[in-house]
Design an enzyme around this catalytic site. Structure first.
Site, mmCIF file in Angstrom:
data_model
loop_
_atom_site.group_PDB
_atom_site.id
_atom_site.type_symbol
_atom_site.label_atom_id
_atom_site.label_comp_id
_atom_site.label_asym_id
_atom_site.label_seq_id
_atom_site.Cartn_x
_atom_site.Cartn_y
_atom_site.Cartn_z
ATOM 1 N N LYS A 55 106.099 -44.933 -2.181
ATOM 2 C CA LYS A 55 105.026 -44.700 -1.431
ATOM 3 C C LYS A 55 104.266 -45.919 -1.486
ATOM 4 O O LYS A 55 103.441 -46.085 -2.363
ATOM 5 C CB LYS A 55 104.450 -43.476 -1.900
ATOM 6 C CG LYS A 55 103.323 -43.146 -0.587
ATOM 7 C CD LYS A 55 102.823 -41.703 -1.188
ATOM 8 C CE LYS A 55 101.667 -41.071 -0.307
ATOM 9 N NZ LYS A 55 101.789 -41.191 1.087
ATOM 10 N N ARG A 114 105.240 -39.044 -9.051
ATOM 11 C CA ARG A 114 105.858 -39.804 -7.848
ATOM 12 C C ARG A 114 105.018 -41.270 -8.038
ATOM 13 O O ARG A 114 105.838 -42.367 -7.548
ATOM 14 C CB ARG A 114 105.467 -39.314 -6.490
ATOM 15 C CG ARG A 114 106.126 -39.962 -5.182
ATOM 16 C CD ARG A 114 106.034 -39.048 -4.000
ATOM 17 N NE ARG A 114 104.558 -39.055 -3.743
ATOM 18 C CZ ARG A 114 104.497 -38.239 -2.493
ATOM 19 N NH1 ARG A 114 105.100 -37.357 -1.940
ATOM 20 N NH2 ARG A 114 103.119 -38.177 -2.199
ATOM 21 N N GLU A 136 112.139 -38.512 8.976
ATOM 22 C CA GLU A 136 110.694 -37.785 8.733
ATOM 23 C C GLU A 136 109.745 -38.091 9.842
ATOM 24 O O GLU A 136 110.268 -38.960 10.603
ATOM 25 C CB GLU A 136 110.142 -38.260 7.315
ATOM 26 C CG GLU A 136 109.830 -39.776 7.172
ATOM 27 C CD GLU A 136 109.318 -40.271 5.854
ATOM 28 O OE1 GLU A 136 109.006 -39.083 5.124
ATOM 29 O OE2 GLU A 136 109.092 -41.394 5.528
HETATM 30 N N1 PMP Z 1 106.359 -38.965 4.594
HETATM 31 C C1 PMP Z 1 105.340 -39.940 4.651
HETATM 32 C C2 PMP Z 1 105.823 -41.212 5.185
HETATM 33 C C3 PMP Z 1 104.242 -39.541 4.059
HETATM 34 O O1 PMP Z 1 103.477 -40.768 4.054
HETATM 35 C C4 PMP Z 1 103.773 -38.519 3.514
HETATM 36 C C5 PMP Z 1 102.487 -38.489 2.754
HETATM 37 N N2 PMP Z 1 101.479 -38.279 3.682
HETATM 38 C C6 PMP Z 1 104.633 -37.581 3.812
HETATM 39 C C7 PMP Z 1 106.026 -37.540 4.059
HETATM 40 C C8 PMP Z 1 104.315 -35.849 3.103
HETATM 41 O O2 PMP Z 1 104.396 -36.225 1.534
HETATM 42 P P1 PMP Z 1 103.321 -35.250 0.841
HETATM 43 O O3 PMP Z 1 103.740 -33.823 1.170
HETATM 44 O O4 PMP Z 1 103.617 -35.634 -0.444
HETATM 45 O O5 PMP Z 1 101.864 -35.693 1.411
#
Ligand code: PMP
Length: 288
Positions: A151, A52, A184
């Site tokens: 990210k 990622r 989200e």
């Molecule tokens: N959405 C956002 C905006 C995030 O920053 C994160 C990570 N903290 C997630 C979803 C969850 O992703 P992951 O399970 O890879 O931590």
């Protein structure tokens, strides 16, 4: 105890881990990062996180100055040097030091730093009782702006929604996309359960492709539970039977109220508890 921080090509003392005020990561939020867990001294889902990270970097035309294997070694060395058993890693790559002005190509070398430390999870009580959330008025980044799958170091979009939540004393806010569909939470992915089916918005709705989200979908499938990725509306959240969030730091956490609507019987439901248990078992059993 002072930490050892990986900075560029070596471990340095925390006090010496300094970057320039001309670093474009700081000046413009120009960079990418990952948050990764360590369970029982092992880095959790390293490959998925590095993949990622590389995709985020490619999308913003940032060259990672280390080979994949070197990056993995640097992460492992940082974990080891700090004696982290159960903790959290922050892996950050910025555009590097350049001149004032947006032009990223004035930055010759990107800056890499890795912090491995303890993690602050939500308090245990929140897992037992479930959390309240609100719908944010701040709309999730449009995919033609900063793609939500990147990210990036620019989290202002999510921070503004987080402020809305904190202003009314709840820990999280749900963000919707420009079409009104659920994207989200500010730092977690969204799942609901309705009539025995687990639903989660597709990544294209404006979510980060969460590593925890992917694992939960897989574990639910293995348990023969039905998981459907589909666009969800605010109404869907209001009338669902169960609601939970997933993320590296939060793992799996139940939501019991949104915008004053109680979810189910006001406690984390059976699917939520099952997925939390399954995730815990997976994370502690297999961490590579
Ligand atoms: N959405 C956002 C905006 C995030 O920053 C994160 C990570 N903290 C997630 C979803 C969850 O992703 P992951 O399970 O890879 O931590």
């Amino acid at each position: 105890m002072a930490l050892k921080i990986w900075l560029d090509d070596k471990l340095v003392d925390e006090a010496d881990a300094k970057i320039s005020v001309f670093d474009h990561g700081l000046l413009y939020g120009d960079g990418v990062f990952e948050g990764i867990r360590v369970y029982s001294s092992r880095v959790f889902e390293m490959e998925a996180h590095i993949k990622r990270l590389c995709e985020s970097a490619k999308a913003i035309r940032l060259e990672i100055p280390m080979k994949r294997d070197e990056l993995i070694k640097a992460v492992e060395k940082t974990v080891e040097a700090n004696g982290v058993i159960d903790g959290y890693i922050r892996l950050v790559i910025t555009r590097g030091t350049g001149s004032l002005g947006l032009n990223p190509f004035t930055c010759e070398n990107s800056t890499i730093f890795i912090i491995a430390d303890n993690i602050q999870l939500y308090p245990e009580e929140l897992y037992e009782k479930g959390m309240k959330v609100i719908s944010a008025t701040t709309v999730r980044n449009h995919p033609l702006a900063i793609p939500p799958q990147v990210k990036s170091l620019n989290y202002l979009n999510n921070i503004l929604a987080k402020i809305e939540a904190l202003d009314v004393n709840v820990p999280e806010a749900i963000m919707y996309n420009h079409e009104g569909y659920v994207a989200e939470a500010t730092g977690d992915n969204v799942f609901i359960v309705k009539d025995g089916v687990i639903y989660t918005p597709p990544v294209e709705a404006g979510a980060l492709s969460g590593i925890t989200r992917g694992i939960v979908i897989r574990l639910a499938g293995e348990a023969k539970l039905k998981v459907v990725e589909k666009n969800l509306t605010r109404f869907d959240l209001y009338v669902c039977d169960e609601f939970f969030l997933t993320g590296t730091a939060a793992e799996v956490i139940g939501v019991v109220e949104i915008d004053g609507r109680i979810i189910g019987d006001g406690r984390p439901g059976a699917y939520t508890c099952l997925m939390r248990k399954k995730f815990f078992k997976y994370a502690h059993g297999k961490s590579k």
